[in-house]
Design an enzyme around this catalytic site. Structure first.
Site, short mmCIF file in Angstrom:
data_model
loop_
_atom_site.label_atom_id
_atom_site.label_comp_id
_atom_site.label_asym_id
_atom_site.label_seq_id
_atom_site.Cartn_x
_atom_site.Cartn_y
_atom_site.Cartn_z
N HIS A 136 -40.60 -84.20 -45.80
CA HIS A 136 -41.31 -85.01 -44.80
C HIS A 136 -40.58 -86.36 -44.59
O HIS A 136 -40.45 -86.83 -43.46
CB HIS A 136 -42.73 -85.32 -45.28
CG HIS A 136 -43.61 -84.12 -45.46
ND1 HIS A 136 -44.05 -83.69 -46.68
CD2 HIS A 136 -44.17 -83.28 -44.55
CE1 HIS A 136 -44.83 -82.64 -46.53
NE2 HIS A 136 -44.92 -82.36 -45.25
N HIS A 168 -43.44 -84.97 -49.44
CA HIS A 168 -42.29 -84.81 -50.32
C HIS A 168 -41.06 -85.25 -49.54
O HIS A 168 -41.17 -85.70 -48.39
CB HIS A 168 -42.19 -83.36 -50.80
CG HIS A 168 -42.25 -82.34 -49.70
ND1 HIS A 168 -41.27 -82.21 -48.75
CD2 HIS A 168 -43.21 -81.43 -49.37
CE1 HIS A 168 -41.59 -81.25 -47.91
NE2 HIS A 168 -42.77 -80.77 -48.26
P1 AMP Z 1 -46.65 -79.84 -43.24
O1 AMP Z 1 -47.18 -81.10 -43.83
O2 AMP Z 1 -46.33 -78.78 -44.25
O3 AMP Z 1 -47.45 -79.36 -42.07
O4 AMP Z 1 -45.24 -80.22 -42.65
C1 AMP Z 1 -45.07 -81.27 -41.72
C2 AMP Z 1 -43.69 -81.19 -41.15
O5 AMP Z 1 -42.74 -81.32 -42.21
C3 AMP Z 1 -43.42 -79.85 -40.47
O6 AMP Z 1 -42.67 -80.08 -39.29
C4 AMP Z 1 -42.63 -79.12 -41.52
O7 AMP Z 1 -41.76 -78.14 -40.97
C5 AMP Z 1 -41.82 -80.25 -42.13
N1 AMP Z 1 -41.33 -79.88 -43.45
C6 AMP Z 1 -42.04 -79.33 -44.47
N2 AMP Z 1 -41.24 -79.04 -45.52
C7 AMP Z 1 -39.98 -79.42 -45.14
C8 AMP Z 1 -38.69 -79.37 -45.78
N3 AMP Z 1 -38.54 -78.87 -47.00
N4 AMP Z 1 -37.63 -79.83 -45.09
C9 AMP Z 1 -37.78 -80.32 -43.83
N5 AMP Z 1 -38.95 -80.41 -43.19
C10 AMP Z 1 -40.04 -79.95 -43.82
#
Ligand code: AMP
Length: 286
Positions: free
Chosen positions: A37, A34
């Site tokens: 990311h 999204h």
């Molecule tokens: P995930 O795919 O959920 O493991 O997230 C991958 C990276 O994206 C991690 O470092 C998360 O903290 C970051 N992330 C997820 N959601 C957000 C968001 N809304 N804003 C900023 N970074 C995000």
């Protein structure tokens, strides 16, 4: 954008940057991408020029099998989004590329108790899995910097501690949380909410903003926490925790503490369930 599915394909893709003067950044993800990311990719690109993104739904960080099974997967759409966002390499390994049969895991470094609070206790083994996979990915990718989201603030703190304890040769850069217009923190899990649930879930952000205001107004941490949890419960959420913690180590601020007694960087942190979706968010107290 080059897509690498194996370690050798990754090595080949990175060999173009063999010149040690060419630094590059890394954004680890679990896919179902999204705008949050994509913000990490954009910041990584702005700072380093070259970006490697990984998509790997890491089985060792899920404490519940049904959560792993239910985790959203949309590889082609993710690859298209990353190509448009200007990522250079997408590393999307299968589980046995990251954990070949017979792999042993080095013990966890000392995480100064960070893994024994909040996400560490609510999701047993979660941070061990996170450290294990990020350590492995970083060894393979060898980036100069890793970009992570402040939305998962405790994860950033745990990885900073692991990186320091094991002298990982990289910088960790935390990027502010990207939100929907309603204030809801963007998350891969939001897609599991109904339309009404998606609208309702914005209340988590509203309650954090209120907590920050009330703290600034002089109320105690314990009183704010209690009424925030009650309000979420009344609205149909299942709050796991809603606490004020020290940003340095995620230890809780004493219930009777207030603005006049604590003068360190603090963070309101919350996890609440809605429609069987576990939603996490936080807000710093400035
Ligand atoms: P995930 O795919 O959920 O493991 O997230 C991958 C990276 O994206 C991690 O470092 C998360 O903290 C970051 N992330 C997820 N959601 C957000 C968001 N809304 N804003 C900023 N970074 C995000």
């Amino acid at each position: 954008m080059t897509i690498a599915e194996t370690r050798s394909e990754l090595r080949e893709a990175l060999s173009a940057w063999d010149d040690p003067a060419l630094e590059y950044a890394f954004v680890p993800t679990m896919g179902a991408l999204h705008a949050g990311h994509l913000r990490l990719v954009a910041e990584a690109r702005a700072a380093y020029g070259r970006v490697v993104v990984s998509i790997f739904v890491n089985p060792t960080q899920f404490d519940r099998a049904e959560d792993l099974e239910r985790y959203p997967r949309q590889f082609s759409k993710d690859a298209e989004m990353l190509g448009e966002a200007g990522a250079d390499v997408l590393f999307a390994p299968r589980v046995d590329e990251i954990y070949p049969p017979g792999t042993t895991t080095s013990p966890l470094p000392d995480l100064r108790g960070l893994d024994a609070r909040y996400e560490g206790t609510m999701r047993p083994g979660h941070f061990a899995g996170v450290v294990q996979v990020v350590r492995r990915l970083v060894e393979l990718v060898q980036p100069a910097a890793m970009f992570m989201g402040q939305k998962d603030a405790q994860q950033v703190a745990v990885l900073r501690q692991a990186a320091q304890a094991e002298a990982w040769p990289l910088q960790i850069i935390a990027v502010p949380t990207v939100r929907e217009a309603s204030g809801l923190a963007m998350s891969s899990r939001n897609g599991q909410l109904s339309e009404a649930g998606f609208a309702k879930a914005a209340q988590i952000h509203t309650s954090l903003a209120e907590a920050v205001e009330r703290w600034r107004g002089g109320e105690s941490a314990g009183a704010i926490s209690l009424s925030a949890k009650r309000a979420l419960e009344t609205a149909g959420f299942g709050p796991e925790y809603f606490d004020l913690v020290y940003a340095s180590d995620f230890s809780p601020v004493a219930a009777d503490a207030n603005l006049t007694t604590v003068r360190e960087p603090l963070l309101w942190i919350v996890v609440a369930w809605y429609e069987a979706v576990r939603l996490i968010d936080n807000m710093p107290v400035l």
